[in-house]
Write an enzyme that holds these catalytic residues in place. Structure first.
Site, mmCIF file in Angstrom:
data_model
loop_
_atom_site.group_PDB
_atom_site.id
_atom_site.type_symbol
_atom_site.label_atom_id
_atom_site.label_comp_id
_atom_site.label_asym_id
_atom_site.label_seq_id
_atom_site.Cartn_x
_atom_site.Cartn_y
_atom_site.Cartn_z
ATOM 1 N N GLY A 12 20.440 15.231 -13.846
ATOM 2 C CA GLY A 12 21.742 15.866 -13.607
ATOM 3 C C GLY A 12 21.627 16.988 -12.593
ATOM 4 N N TYR A 147 31.889 14.637 -27.513
ATOM 5 C CA TYR A 147 30.883 15.481 -26.871
ATOM 6 C C TYR A 147 30.127 16.305 -27.926
ATOM 7 C CZ TYR A 147 29.129 19.272 -23.829
ATOM 8 O OH TYR A 147 28.359 20.192 -23.186
HETATM 9 N N1 SER Z 1 31.660 23.729 -20.828
HETATM 10 C C1 SER Z 1 31.536 22.694 -21.812
HETATM 11 C C2 SER Z 1 32.768 21.912 -21.966
HETATM 12 O O1 SER Z 1 33.810 22.470 -21.796
HETATM 13 C C3 SER Z 1 31.148 23.293 -23.145
HETATM 14 O O2 SER Z 1 29.838 22.933 -23.405
HETATM 15 O O3 SER Z 1 32.713 20.763 -22.269
#
Ligand code: SER
Length: 324
Positions: A12, A147
């Site tokens: 990444g 996520y």
């Molecule tokens: N910045 C990230 C997100 O908003 C948080 O880990 O997904």
């Protein structure tokens, strides 16, 4: 466990954190010892011209292993991931990249007896049942985003590799990261970066969260320093491994807008929450990072005021060079 990090691979590497981390690692460990890898996006000239770069999709274990062999890699900073907002639009992709990709990285690292692996986690591991102000180090982890689910699994998997295989895996729960070099890609905290670009380019920004939305954030120089300091910490002092809470600053969307307005008085803004509001509301406002402070001496440097001054200066510089 006291082995040195000598030959580093970053996954990444063209992303928001990866792009700046790779340059910092090249400055510290020697440019030729830090291999930048990513799968699609073209790298900036700085990244491309400052050291080795290879095409690697982390979901392709054979290709990852090929590059690890070729460069005799002993340390991986695994920054490739799908973030929260894109993850809600494409949960299958988030699972594939964040889980299968991580598993590939850990398996390749184990097979090659690597020195160390960095696996970032996130404030997204927390959910509506977590105490929000602050979120404790040891607490309920029941995220409501894909996520978040992949990040909790990633922490558990990393800790498992430490205990079961003696692989030295480390990671922090990054807050929203604010930076001037590369835009974030598809997270819920992206407004805290976009607002700076909009304030300078058009003078107006439409926040996609409510004015009173408070989330934990961190400025990129602190993020890079935290990452390297944890990776260089003495293994014997660590009680945690892949799940360190990490705090920088916390502010509401409106406090950020007002801080920018102090420097750009003509700046205007409005708040039009979209689906990302629900994600933001499921995350804590503040983070208790006592474990990081105790175990590896973490202290952040940037607060809202100092970050805003530095962001505006850097973005104005980019504007002058025609890079904004
Ligand atoms: N910045 C990230 C997100 O908003 C948080 O880990 O997904």
């Amino acid at each position: 466990m006291g082995k040195r990090m000598e030959r580093i691979l970053v996954t990444g590497a063209v992303g928001q954190i990866g792009s700046e981390l790779t340059l910092a690692l090249r400055a510290r460990y020697g440019a030729e010892n830090v291999v930048a890898t990513d799968h699609v996006t073209p790298p900036s000239p700085k990244l491309r011209d400052s050291g080795p770069i290879e095409h690697v999709d982390v979901t392709d274990r054979d290709r990852l292993e090929e590059v690890v062999r070729e460069y005799r890699i002993d340390t991986i900073f695994h920054m490739a991931a799908i973030l929260s907002a894109v993850g809600e639009e494409k949960p299958d992709l988030a699972w594939h990249v964040n889980i299968d990709g991580l598993y590939n990285v850990l398996e390749v690292a184990r097979a090659h007896g690597m020195t160390r692996v960095f696996v970032p986690s996130s404030i997204a591991v927390f959910g509506p049942e977590t105490p929000r102000d602050p979120a404790p180090q040891e607490t309920v982890l029941r995220p409501t985003t894909m996520y978040g689910v992949t990040k909790v699994a990633g922490e558990l998997l990393g800790n498992y590799y430490v205990r079961r295989f003696g692989l030295d895996v480390r990671g922090v729960r990054y807050p929203g990261i604010i930076s001037s070099e590369t835009l974030p890609g598809g997270g819920t905290t992206d407004y805290a970066v976009e607002v700076f670009y909009a304030a300078l380019k058009t003078g107006h920004y439409e926040f996609f969260v409510r004015a009173d939305t408070v989330l934990p954030m961190m400025y990129m120089p602190d993020c890079i320093r935290a990452t390297i300091e944890l990776m260089e910490a003495d293994f014997d002092k660590l009680k945690h491994h892949c799940d360190f809470n990490l705090a920088g600053m916390s502010f509401s969307a409106e406090e950020l807008a007002l801080e920018i307005k102090r420097h750009i008085p003509e700046f205007t803004y409005e708040f039009r929450p979209d689906f990302r509001q629900e994600i933001a509301d499921s995350w804590p406002k503040r983070i208790d990072d006592a474990a990081a402070r105790q175990e590896w001496g973490w202290t952040p440097e940037f607060d809202l005021q100092a970050m805003t001054v530095d962001m505006l200066a850097r973005l104005r510089e980019k504007m002058k060079e025609g890079r904004l």
